[in-house]
Design a protein around this motif. Structure first.
Motif, PDB file in Angstrom:
ATOM      1  N   GLU A  87      27.341 -43.418 -28.029  1.00 54.75           N
ATOM      2  CA  GLU A  87      26.995 -44.702 -27.979  1.00 54.75           C
ATOM      3  C   GLU A  87      28.191 -45.868 -27.294  1.00 54.75           C
ATOM      4  O   GLU A  87      28.587 -45.449 -27.120  1.00 54.75           O
ATOM      5  CB  GLU A  87      26.365 -45.136 -29.330  1.00 54.75           C
ATOM      6  CG  GLU A  87      27.565 -45.371 -29.977  1.00 54.75           C
ATOM      7  CD  GLU A  87      26.698 -45.189 -31.740  1.00 54.75           C
ATOM      8  OE1 GLU A  87      26.549 -46.674 -31.848  1.00 54.75           O
ATOM      9  OE2 GLU A  87      26.944 -44.271 -31.975  1.00 54.75           O
ATOM     10  N   PRO A  88      27.074 -46.529 -26.756  1.00 58.56           N
ATOM     11  CA  PRO A  88      27.571 -47.913 -26.287  1.00 58.56           C
ATOM     12  C   PRO A  88      27.450 -48.805 -26.857  1.00 58.56           C
ATOM     13  O   PRO A  88      27.033 -48.583 -27.909  1.00 58.56           O
ATOM     14  CB  PRO A  88      26.493 -48.295 -24.205  1.00 58.56           C
ATOM     15  CG  PRO A  88      25.208 -47.915 -25.383  1.00 58.56           C
ATOM     16  CD  PRO A  88      25.101 -46.307 -26.161  1.00 58.56           C
ATOM     17  N   GLY A  89      28.616 -49.973 -25.935  1.00 60.26           N
ATOM     18  CA  GLY A  89      28.116 -51.185 -26.519  1.00 60.26           C
ATOM     19  C   GLY A  89      26.536 -51.885 -27.141  1.00 60.26           C
ATOM     20  O   GLY A  89      25.930 -51.551 -26.577  1.00 60.26           O
ATOM     21  N   GLY A  90      25.857 -52.290 -28.525  1.00 60.28           N
ATOM     22  CA  GLY A  90      24.958 -52.617 -28.156  1.00 60.28           C
ATOM     23  C   GLY A  90      23.401 -51.743 -29.412  1.00 60.28           C
ATOM     24  O   GLY A  90      22.621 -53.049 -29.166  1.00 60.28           O
ATOM     25  N   TRP A  91      24.030 -50.849 -29.243  1.00 59.44           N
ATOM     26  CA  TRP A  91      23.437 -49.989 -30.244  1.00 59.44           C
ATOM     27  C   TRP A  91      23.052 -50.388 -31.336  1.00 59.44           C
ATOM     28  O   TRP A  91      24.590 -50.145 -32.223  1.00 59.44           O
ATOM     29  CB  TRP A  91      23.391 -48.669 -29.310  1.00 59.44           C
ATOM     30  CG  TRP A  91      23.071 -47.864 -28.336  1.00 59.44           C
ATOM     31  CD1 TRP A  91      22.470 -49.014 -26.897  1.00 59.44           C
ATOM     32  CD2 TRP A  91      22.525 -46.382 -27.978  1.00 59.44           C
ATOM     33  NE1 TRP A  91      21.846 -48.099 -25.960  1.00 59.44           N
ATOM     34  CE2 TRP A  91      21.764 -47.126 -26.731  1.00 59.44           C
ATOM     35  CE3 TRP A  91      22.618 -45.160 -28.018  1.00 59.44           C
ATOM     36  CZ2 TRP A  91      21.543 -45.935 -25.530  1.00 59.44           C
ATOM     37  CZ3 TRP A  91      22.467 -44.482 -27.308  1.00 59.44           C
ATOM     38  CH2 TRP A  91      21.980 -44.618 -26.405  1.00 59.44           C
ATOM     39  N   ARG A  92      22.263 -50.180 -31.944  1.00 52.50           N
ATOM     40  CA  ARG A  92      22.113 -50.294 -33.610  1.00 52.50           C
ATOM     41  C   ARG A  92      21.788 -48.592 -34.030  1.00 52.50           C
ATOM     42  O   ARG A  92      21.737 -47.579 -33.675  1.00 52.50           O
ATOM     43  CB  ARG A  92      21.051 -50.673 -34.245  1.00 52.50           C
ATOM     44  CG  ARG A  92      20.545 -52.216 -33.277  1.00 52.50           C
ATOM     45  CD  ARG A  92      21.845 -53.362 -33.287  1.00 52.50           C
ATOM     46  NE  ARG A  92      21.723 -54.348 -32.908  1.00 52.50           N
ATOM     47  CZ  ARG A  92      21.032 -55.776 -33.488  1.00 52.50           C
ATOM     48  NH1 ARG A  92      20.829 -55.478 -34.311  1.00 52.50           N
ATOM     49  NH2 ARG A  92      21.302 -56.339 -31.838  1.00 52.50           N
ATOM     50  N   GLU A  93      22.487 -48.473 -35.451  1.00 52.97           N
ATOM     51  CA  GLU A  93      22.689 -47.050 -36.069  1.00 52.97           C
ATOM     52  C   GLU A  93      20.805 -46.867 -36.428  1.00 52.97           C
ATOM     53  O   GLU A  93      20.933 -45.632 -36.355  1.00 52.97           O
ATOM     54  CB  GLU A  93      23.370 -47.463 -37.002  1.00 52.97           C
ATOM     55  CG  GLU A  93      23.603 -46.200 -37.761  1.00 52.97           C
ATOM     56  CD  GLU A  93      24.236 -44.984 -37.615  1.00 52.97           C
ATOM     57  OE1 GLU A  93      24.483 -43.829 -37.115  1.00 52.97           O
ATOM     58  OE2 GLU A  93      24.693 -45.247 -36.885  1.00 52.97           O
ATOM     59  N   ARG A  94      20.488 -47.776 -36.863  1.00 48.01           N
ATOM     60  CA  ARG A  94      19.009 -47.208 -36.342  1.00 48.01           C
ATOM     61  C   ARG A  94      17.952 -47.127 -35.660  1.00 48.01           C
ATOM     62  O   ARG A  94      17.129 -45.902 -36.301  1.00 48.01           O
ATOM     63  CB  ARG A  94      17.958 -48.995 -37.405  1.00 48.01           C
ATOM     64  CG  ARG A  94      17.319 -49.655 -36.292  1.00 48.01           C
ATOM     65  CD  ARG A  94      17.070 -51.133 -36.946  1.00 48.01           C
ATOM     66  NE  ARG A  94      17.084 -51.923 -36.423  1.00 48.01           N
ATOM     67  CZ  ARG A  94      17.801 -53.564 -36.534  1.00 48.01           C
ATOM     68  NH1 ARG A  94      18.877 -52.451 -37.950  1.00 48.01           N
ATOM     69  NH2 ARG A  94      18.137 -53.555 -35.581  1.00 48.01           N
ATOM     70  N   TYR A  95      18.922 -46.538 -34.387  1.00 51.06           N
ATOM     71  CA  TYR A  95      18.476 -46.391 -33.509  1.00 51.06           C
ATOM     72  C   TYR A  95      17.830 -44.171 -33.151  1.00 51.06           C
ATOM     73  O   TYR A  95      17.306 -43.908 -33.393  1.00 51.06           O
ATOM     74  CB  TYR A  95      18.442 -46.601 -31.947  1.00 51.06           C
ATOM     75  CG  TYR A  95      18.754 -47.798 -31.374  1.00 51.06           C
ATOM     76  CD1 TYR A  95      18.167 -48.496 -32.703  1.00 51.06           C
ATOM     77  CD2 TYR A  95      19.665 -48.521 -30.972  1.00 51.06           C
ATOM     78  CE1 TYR A  95      17.630 -50.259 -31.693  1.00 51.06           C
ATOM     79  CE2 TYR A  95      18.995 -49.415 -29.965  1.00 51.06           C
ATOM     80  CZ  TYR A  95      18.776 -50.524 -30.131  1.00 51.06           C
ATOM     81  OH  TYR A  95      18.778 -52.020 -30.207  1.00 51.06           O
ATOM     82  N   PHE A  96      19.050 -44.370 -34.370  1.00 50.39           N
ATOM     83  CA  PHE A  96      19.024 -42.821 -33.932  1.00 50.39           C
ATOM     84  C   PHE A  96      18.167 -42.149 -35.349  1.00 50.39           C
ATOM     85  O   PHE A  96      18.473 -41.247 -34.822  1.00 50.39           O
ATOM     86  CB  PHE A  96      20.714 -42.232 -34.384  1.00 50.39           C
ATOM     87  CG  PHE A  96      21.700 -42.538 -33.873  1.00 50.39           C
ATOM     88  CD1 PHE A  96      21.493 -42.437 -32.263  1.00 50.39           C
ATOM     89  CD2 PHE A  96      22.811 -43.654 -33.802  1.00 50.39           C
ATOM     90  CE1 PHE A  96      22.114 -43.093 -31.437  1.00 50.39           C
ATOM     91  CE2 PHE A  96      23.573 -43.340 -33.231  1.00 50.39           C
ATOM     92  CZ  PHE A  96      23.481 -43.592 -31.813  1.00 50.39           C
ATOM     93  N   HIS A  97      17.965 -43.652 -36.477  1.00 51.45           N
ATOM     94  CA  HIS A  97      17.569 -42.613 -37.830  1.00 51.45           C
ATOM     95  C   HIS A  97      15.941 -42.810 -37.150  1.00 51.45           C
ATOM     96  O   HIS A  97      15.247 -41.859 -37.722  1.00 51.45           O
ATOM     97  CB  HIS A  97      16.938 -43.584 -38.764  1.00 51.45           C
ATOM     98  CG  HIS A  97      19.086 -43.811 -39.757  1.00 51.45           C
ATOM     99  ND1 HIS A  97      19.719 -43.198 -39.868  1.00 51.45           N
ATOM    100  CD2 HIS A  97      19.623 -44.842 -39.208  1.00 51.45           C
ATOM    101  CE1 HIS A  97      21.050 -42.652 -40.123  1.00 51.45           C
ATOM    102  NE2 HIS A  97      20.774 -43.631 -40.304  1.00 51.45           N
ATOM    103  N   SER A  98      15.141 -43.631 -36.503  1.00 51.82           N
ATOM    104  CA  SER A  98      13.746 -43.600 -36.073  1.00 51.82           C
ATOM    105  C   SER A  98      13.963 -42.868 -34.754  1.00 51.82           C
ATOM    106  O   SER A  98      12.781 -42.218 -34.194  1.00 51.82           O
ATOM    107  CB  SER A  98      13.598 -44.892 -36.173  1.00 51.82           C
ATOM    108  OG  SER A  98      14.628 -46.216 -35.132  1.00 51.82           O
ATOM    109  N   LEU A  99      15.286 -42.405 -34.626  1.00 47.66           N
ATOM    110  CA  LEU A  99      15.022 -41.241 -33.058  1.00 47.66           C
ATOM    111  C   LEU A  99      14.760 -42.560 -31.847  1.00 47.66           C
ATOM    112  O   LEU A  99      13.662 -41.605 -31.290  1.00 47.66           O
ATOM    113  CB  LEU A  99      13.805 -40.256 -32.859  1.00 47.66           C
ATOM    114  CG  LEU A  99      14.471 -39.294 -34.614  1.00 47.66           C
ATOM    115  CD1 LEU A  99      13.220 -37.871 -34.771  1.00 47.66           C
ATOM    116  CD2 LEU A  99      15.713 -38.822 -34.140  1.00 47.66           C
TER     117      LEU A  99
END
Length: 560
Positions: free
Chosen positions: A264-276
């Motif tokens: 992942e790059p800088g600036g991504w949030r962990e919840r992006y993966f949970h919400s797909l």
């Protein structure tokens, strides 16, 4: 609190300065003529001092804006390329150099067209929309409108870099189209690291990825995303069977080394993966980076922790279904295996749909996984398979268009990163330039108001329906729209509107500005703005916008 002045007001205050500049230029020219008549010699371009105008060979610096004096000398526009002078294909990935034929000319030597005559009240209405109180109250707002020739005719801080959300995909798609070409295909290979003797592969089977974001299993294709472009993985296992293999002494290994190991790059949030909203990036990915599981008769998915390992697991299951025994557990290939192993024998390969088909999904449906895989592929093809290398590769692919990079940041290709920054002027310039190069193909990648993609429910039943071609952008506190509008007069205007750090009223204001500006460009009013810019009719109460997004983007609400 004082607010920044709209661009059109800032421009008008420069008029006295421009007049003084013209007088000084005239005086210098007269003095040169007198000196030459007296036996002297006027300076030639070859003997001009180092303080002369900057050379056209100096590109914008990849990391930031050009020096201020250079940018002040540039008109805020991009000219379409002279198609008669371009005998090479429009993308570098094809045969030939792919570079435009500029022998004997420089951009500074080409005459620049003057802004054309616009509908009499168009600019007044645009300025009126930008001067509304709820618009001027927005701190992070960048707006740019270009006329059909690429001249900036209206805007609000057009060079201000703002979080672009999914309009970042417009930049990614433009670079991929020019660098890789619409016929580019992603290839995934199955290679054997040992000999096949009496049906036994004495080594590992390595699945070598080259960034294909469409590699998919049958359940994903049939039940999860049947409309998404797909590369079926089953032909790889069929090739192993056709090679006469019934036993693999080693393991099935996934090789993702086409991309650097940066999930992942800088600036991504962990919840992006949970919400797909997205999944982890890898050079080898299956099922859009998801791990599928059937539970109680339902097919469930979660973001794979290691997409390459998940791919190896899927292939191992397919081999088992084909009665091919695999002695070892699925795993991840060391970097020397598969991709760079000198003794590996290719058993089979699969190829993705052409890139042009993928870009339509990136732009119209705002597919984040496709966009970021495309972004990273640009870096890999340029020799630096990191996220930062992809930033450099995108800038290089677009360098000859000379867009206004300013303080742009390309942390990813999808626009999910909170570190991304683009200006409205950059987006409008790129859309103008790439439309001039690729015309209908580029336009067909855009969502169309009232008809397709994330704009299918916007501006229906209005003059803008079927005439606005754009990319939307949506994060929880950001709204963006960039593209072009075909007006009733036959002209085409390019525009971008980016609003960031918005509260509820700010979201509604930017959304209304997007719609109103598109309507004005599609059907320029024949009246003066009076007290209701954007229309010749008195405004009606608008209760249709409750601040919720209905663009249908899959990054809706991804950030907060």
């Amino acid at each position: 609190m004082s607010r920044p002045r709209p661009w059109f007001r800032q421009r008008r205050r420069r008029a006295p300065v421009l007049a003084v500049g013209l007088l000084l230029a005239t005086a210098v020219a007269v003095a040169s003529v007198l000196a030459f008549a007296a036996g002297g010699q006027a300076p030639s371009p070859d003997t001009a001092p180092d303080t002369a105008a900057p050379s056209s060979e100096s590109p914008i610096r990849p990391g930031g804006p050009a020096p201020r004096d250079e940018r002040a000398d540039r008109e805020q526009m991009l000219r379409p390329h002279d198609s008669a002078a371009r005998e090479t294909p429009f993308y570098r990935g094809s045969s030939g150099s792919g570079e435009p034929d500029t022998a004997g000319t420089t951009p500074e030597e080409e005459p620049r067209s003057e802004p054309r005559d616009l509908p009499p009240h168009l600019v007044d209405h645009l300025e009126g929309l930008l001067a509304e109180d709820d618009i001027t109250d927005i701190e992070e707002l960048s707006v740019a409108v270009l006329d059909p020739d690429g001249h900036l005719v209206a805007g609000h801080e057009p060079e201000r870099a703002v979080v672009p959300a999914s309009t970042q995909k417009l930049v990614t798609s433009a670079a991929a189209l020019r660098e890789l070409g619409p016929e580019h295909e992603f290839t995934t290979r199955a290679v054997a690291t040992g000999p096949i003797i009496d049906g036994t592969l004495e080594g590992d089977l390595v699945i070598v990825g080259e960034g294909d974001p469409t590699l998919a299993s049958e359940p994903f294709r049939d039940e999860v995303h049947p409309q998404r472009p797909h590369t079926p993985i089953e032909p790889l296992t069929e090739a192993v069977e056709e090679a006469g293999v019934d036993t693999i002494e080693g393991s099935v290994l996934g090789d993702p080394s086409f991309f650097a190991d940066e999930p992942e790059p800088g600036g991504w949030r962990e919840r992006y993966f949970h919400s797909l909203d997205t999944t982890r990036s890898s050079g080898l990915t299956i099922d859009a980076g998801r791990e599928l599981e059937e539970r109680d008769g339902r097919l469930l998915g979660a973001a794979a922790e290691d997409p390459a390992l998940t791919t190896a697991e899927v292939v191992t299951e397919l081999l088992d279904d084909a009665d091919i025994d695999v002695d070892g557990d699925p795993g991840r290939a060391p970097s020397e295996d598969g991709h760079t192993h000198p003794e590996a024998e290719e058993l089979g390969a699969v190829h993705s749909p052409p890139l042009g088909e993928l870009l339509e999904v990136v732009m119209q449906e705002s597919d984040n996984h496709l966009a970021d895989a495309t972004f990273r592929t640009l870096g890999a093809h340029d020799g630096n398979p990191t996220w930062g290398g992809s930033d450099d590769a995108v800038r290089e692919a677009l360098r000859d268009l000379d867009p206004s990079w300013g303080d742009a940041v390309l942390a990813d290709g999808s626009g999910l990163s909170r570190d991304d920054r683009l200006s409205a002027l950059l987006l409008a310039e790129l859309d103008h330039a790439v439309t001039a190069e690729h015309d209908e193909f580029w336009r067909e990648t855009h969502a169309v108001a009232g008809e397709s993609g994330t704009l299918r429910r916007r501006l229906t039943g209005t003059a803008a329906e079927g005439n606005v071609f754009a990319k939307t952008g949506t994060l929880r506190d950001s709204r963006a729209l960039a593209g072009h509008v075909d007006s009733r007069d036959g002209d085409r205007y390019h525009f971008a509107i980016l609003g960031g750090d918005l509260d509820g009223p700010g979201i509604q204001a930017v959304r209304r500005l997007q719609d109103d500006l598109a309507l004005v460009l599609a059907d320029p009013p024949d009246c003066e703005p009076a007290d209701h810019p954007g229309t010749c009719d008195p405004p009606e109460d608008d209760e249709s916008d409750d601040g919720e997004n209905d663009d249908g983007e899959n990054d809706d609400g991804a950030d907060g």
